[in-house]
Design an enzyme around this catalytic site. Structure first.
Site, PDB file in Angstrom:
ATOM      1  N   TYR A 136      96.587  46.144-159.871  1.00  0.00           N
ATOM      2  CA  TYR A 136      96.523  46.901-158.611  1.00  0.00           C
ATOM      3  C   TYR A 136      97.946  47.210-158.109  1.00  0.00           C
ATOM      4  O   TYR A 136      98.234  48.335-157.699  1.00  0.00           O
ATOM      5  CB  TYR A 136      95.773  46.033-157.606  1.00  0.00           C
ATOM      6  CG  TYR A 136      95.638  46.568-156.204  1.00  0.00           C
ATOM      7  CD1 TYR A 136      94.659  47.515-155.892  1.00  0.00           C
ATOM      8  CD2 TYR A 136      96.439  46.085-155.166  1.00  0.00           C
ATOM      9  CE1 TYR A 136      94.497  47.975-154.586  1.00  0.00           C
ATOM     10  CE2 TYR A 136      96.286  46.541-153.863  1.00  0.00           C
ATOM     11  CZ  TYR A 136      95.314  47.485-153.578  1.00  0.00           C
ATOM     12  OH  TYR A 136      95.157  47.935-152.278  1.00  0.00           O
ATOM     13  N   PRO A 163      99.692  48.949-145.458  1.00  0.00           N
ATOM     14  CA  PRO A 163      98.980  48.073-144.513  1.00  0.00           C
ATOM     15  C   PRO A 163      98.944  46.629-145.010  1.00  0.00           C
ATOM     16  O   PRO A 163      98.968  46.376-146.216  1.00  0.00           O
ATOM     17  CB  PRO A 163      97.550  48.644-144.480  1.00  0.00           C
ATOM     18  CG  PRO A 163      97.558  49.847-145.362  1.00  0.00           C
ATOM     19  CD  PRO A 163      98.759  49.766-146.248  1.00  0.00           C
ATOM     20  N   ILE A 166      93.242  44.339-144.251  1.00  0.00           N
ATOM     21  CA  ILE A 166      92.478  45.137-143.270  1.00  0.00           C
ATOM     22  C   ILE A 166      91.054  44.574-143.138  1.00  0.00           C
ATOM     23  O   ILE A 166      90.475  44.117-144.135  1.00  0.00           O
ATOM     24  CB  ILE A 166      92.368  46.609-143.751  1.00  0.00           C
ATOM     25  CG1 ILE A 166      93.737  47.155-144.186  1.00  0.00           C
ATOM     26  CG2 ILE A 166      91.764  47.498-142.674  1.00  0.00           C
ATOM     27  CD1 ILE A 166      93.649  48.408-145.064  1.00  0.00           C
TER      28      ILE A 166
HETATM   29  P1  NAP Z   1      86.833  50.496-149.602  1.00  0.00           P
HETATM   30  O1  NAP Z   1      86.145  50.169-148.330  1.00  0.00           O
HETATM   31  O2  NAP Z   1      86.521  49.702-150.819  1.00  0.00           O
HETATM   32  O3  NAP Z   1      86.561  52.042-149.896  1.00  0.00           O
HETATM   33  C1  NAP Z   1      87.000  52.605-151.093  1.00  0.00           C
HETATM   34  C2  NAP Z   1      86.745  54.086-151.025  1.00  0.00           C
HETATM   35  O4  NAP Z   1      87.208  54.688-152.244  1.00  0.00           O
HETATM   36  C3  NAP Z   1      85.264  54.441-150.899  1.00  0.00           C
HETATM   37  O5  NAP Z   1      85.141  55.585-150.065  1.00  0.00           O
HETATM   38  C4  NAP Z   1      84.875  54.779-152.323  1.00  0.00           C
HETATM   39  O6  NAP Z   1      83.784  55.701-152.413  1.00  0.00           O
HETATM   40  C5  NAP Z   1      86.151  55.447-152.803  1.00  0.00           C
HETATM   41  N1  NAP Z   1      86.273  55.435-154.263  1.00  0.00           N
HETATM   42  C6  NAP Z   1      86.426  54.355-155.075  1.00  0.00           C
HETATM   43  N2  NAP Z   1      86.487  54.741-156.362  1.00  0.00           N
HETATM   44  C7  NAP Z   1      86.363  56.103-156.357  1.00  0.00           C
HETATM   45  C8  NAP Z   1      86.330  57.085-157.375  1.00  0.00           C
HETATM   46  N3  NAP Z   1      86.438  56.768-158.678  1.00  0.00           N
HETATM   47  N4  NAP Z   1      86.180  58.381-157.008  1.00  0.00           N
HETATM   48  C9  NAP Z   1      86.049  58.731-155.706  1.00  0.00           C
HETATM   49  N5  NAP Z   1      86.090  57.841-154.692  1.00  0.00           N
HETATM   50  C10 NAP Z   1      86.232  56.543-155.028  1.00  0.00           C
HETATM   51  O7  NAP Z   1      88.417  50.464-149.435  1.00  0.00           O
HETATM   52  P2  NAP Z   1      89.293  50.336-148.109  1.00  0.00           P
HETATM   53  O8  NAP Z   1      89.396  48.897-147.790  1.00  0.00           O
HETATM   54  O9  NAP Z   1      88.825  51.322-147.106  1.00  0.00           O
HETATM   55  O10 NAP Z   1      90.720  50.769-148.675  1.00  0.00           O
HETATM   56  C11 NAP Z   1      91.311  52.019-148.367  1.00  0.00           C
HETATM   57  C12 NAP Z   1      92.724  52.026-148.917  1.00  0.00           C
HETATM   58  O11 NAP Z   1      93.494  50.988-148.289  1.00  0.00           O
HETATM   59  C13 NAP Z   1      92.803  51.769-150.420  1.00  0.00           C
HETATM   60  O12 NAP Z   1      93.747  52.633-150.990  1.00  0.00           O
HETATM   61  C14 NAP Z   1      93.261  50.322-150.505  1.00  0.00           C
HETATM   62  O13 NAP Z   1      93.965  50.079-151.696  1.00  0.00           O
HETATM   63  C15 NAP Z   1      94.125  50.188-149.279  1.00  0.00           C
HETATM   64  N6  NAP Z   1      94.265  48.841-148.728  1.00  0.00           N
HETATM   65  C16 NAP Z   1      93.147  48.101-148.425  1.00  0.00           C
HETATM   66  C17 NAP Z   1      93.315  46.832-147.873  1.00  0.00           C
HETATM   67  C18 NAP Z   1      92.127  45.987-147.437  1.00  0.00           C
HETATM   68  O14 NAP Z   1      92.343  44.860-146.973  1.00  0.00           O
HETATM   69  N7  NAP Z   1      90.905  46.463-147.541  1.00  0.00           N
HETATM   70  C19 NAP Z   1      94.607  46.327-147.633  1.00  0.00           C
HETATM   71  C20 NAP Z   1      95.710  47.133-147.932  1.00  0.00           C
HETATM   72  C21 NAP Z   1      95.526  48.385-148.477  1.00  0.00           C
HETATM   73  P3  NAP Z   1      82.247  55.164-152.414  1.00  0.00           P
HETATM   74  O15 NAP Z   1      82.008  54.594-151.037  1.00  0.00           O
HETATM   75  O16 NAP Z   1      81.437  56.369-152.664  1.00  0.00           O
HETATM   76  O17 NAP Z   1      82.185  54.131-153.490  1.00  0.00           O
END
Ligand code: NAP
Ligand code: GDP
Length: 321
Positions: A136, A163, A166
């Site tokens: 990652y 970030p 989250i």
């Molecule tokens: P999440 O809730 O897991 O959502 C992931 C999103 O990506 C969903 O809308 C999913 O669509 C979409 N997705 C995944 N694979 C895909 C593909 N092959 N084609 C099209 N869409 C795809 O993630 P999140 O927590 O909101 O994270 C958002 C961003 O923040 C990411 O870039 C992550 O790396 C970053 N981030 C997250 C955290 C954390 O603590 N969560 C911390 C730091 C940074 P579906 O719903 O249709 O599957």
């Protein structure tokens, strides 16, 4: 200029928070929140078709394979390949469409494992990340490299935010995939609601690992507001850390206690030290953010935990779990 904003990953934790914040605003901009049903972004033809359909001027790029410590430890190859593919397809297609701006999401967990603290934006590439999530981390680091290359090529402002951990409504609560807060919310809800023959006072909630690691947590709605500010007002290619203050860092055991309080859980909390701790801490400085946006107020951690727990209980049937 009226913007047409494509949000990749628009159906996830951060995407849903952005949608909520946008709905509260009076804007003439057009927003398109895309999930994987709108196109698999690991596939170039599907990515191109999505851009053809939406015709974005701006992109907030959130789509990624995302997960907590244990999911990362078991799936480094997939995290590397899927995220490399998604990022290259999304960024290059935005470039070919002449998008004015792209804001992508990195994470504080991609910083070097061996480092000085606090971590700041200049340190992204300083040394290897923690072994647990190298796939990652390297995929995410390359977004910053690619952004610099687009800027060198024609001055495009493709930038990124960093970030901390989250959490919030619409999180991914699947225990084998989730980050610590949604994972604990899922497990505590299950512990309280199953085996009703056992008195709650006699139930034991298990924190994975020693409970000692330190983390900064940002509420998804706060992050969404800050990302909108980045889209509108931050014009540098260099990444910017979007995190709560260093003084707001908490231990994993404190997180468990806050979740227990939100559930009014009366049982015991123990730590299972046979499970991994991951990186001990990733303390990040938000000095750059505080300097550029001194008036921003973060939500209270315990209140945001309460809201997230309430959201999970009320949306139990449809939540990702
Ligand atoms: P999440 O809730 O897991 O959502 C992931 C999103 O990506 C969903 O809308 C999913 O669509 C979409 N997705 C995944 N694979 C895909 C593909 N092959 N084609 C099209 N869409 C795809 O993630 P999140 O927590 O909101 O994270 C958002 C961003 O923040 C990411 O870039 C992550 O790396 C970053 N981030 C997250 C955290 C954390 O603590 N969560 C911390 C730091 C940074 P579906 O719903 O249709 O599957
Ligand atoms: P990280 O912040 O990127 O390391 O990822 P996580 O959000 O998954 O947090 C991992 C930390 O929380 C580690 O110290 C784990 O040992 C600890 N932890 C305790 N209970 C859980 C749980 O139920 N799920 C997860 N993912 N981590 C847990």
């Amino acid at each position: 200029m009226t913007k047409t904003v494509l949000v990749t990953g628009g159906t996830g934790l951060v995407g849903k928070a952005l949608e909520t914040v946008i709905k509260e605003r009076n804007t003439s901009d057009v927003w398109y929140f895309a999930g994987s049903k709108d196109g698999d972004l690991t596939v170039l033809t599907e990515t191109k078709a999505l851009y053809e359909k939406v015709k974005p001027t701006h992109v907030i790029h959130l789509a990624a394979m995302v997960g907590g410590l244990f999911y990362n430890m078991n799936n480094n190859l997939d995290f590397l390949r899927k995220n490399l593919q998604i990022n290259d397809n999304v960024l290059q297609t935005a470039f070919e469409h002449g998008c004015v701006k792209v804001v992508s999401c990195l994470s504080t967990c991609i910083f070097p494992d061996k480092t000085t603290y606090p971590i700041d934006e200049t340190m992204v590439h300083n040394g290897p990340p923690h072994d647990s999530n190298f796939g990652y981390s390297y995929a995410k680091r390359l977004i910053d490299v690619q952004n610099r290359a687009y800027f060198e090529k024609n001055g495009s402002v493709f930038t990124s935010v960093i970030p901390c951990n989250i959490f919030g409504p619409h999180d991914n609560f699947k225990p084998e995939v989730s980050h610590v807060i949604p994972g604990m919310i899922y497990r505590m809800h299950k512990l309280i609601n199953e085996d009703t023959a056992t008195k709650e006072e006699d139930k034991v909630f298990t924190v994975f690992g020693s409970g000692k690691p330190l983390r900064q947590f940002i509420y998804s709605l706060d992050l969404a507001k800050l990302m909108l500010w980045v889209l509108e007002d931050y014009d540098k290619v260099d990444p910017i850390i979007l995190s709560v203050d260093e003084s707001d860092e908490v231990t994993i055991l404190q997180v468990a206690a806050s979740i227990a309080k939100a559930f009014n859980f009366k049982g015991k909390i123990v730590c299972d030290t046979s499970k991994a701790d991951g990186q001990y801490k990733k303390t990040a400085s938000n000095k750059k953010l505080r300097t550029l946006k001194p008036d921003f107020k973060f939500s209270n951690f315990e209140e945001s935990i309460n809201t997230s727990v309430k959201w999970f209980i009320e949306n139990y049937e449809t939540a990702r779990k």
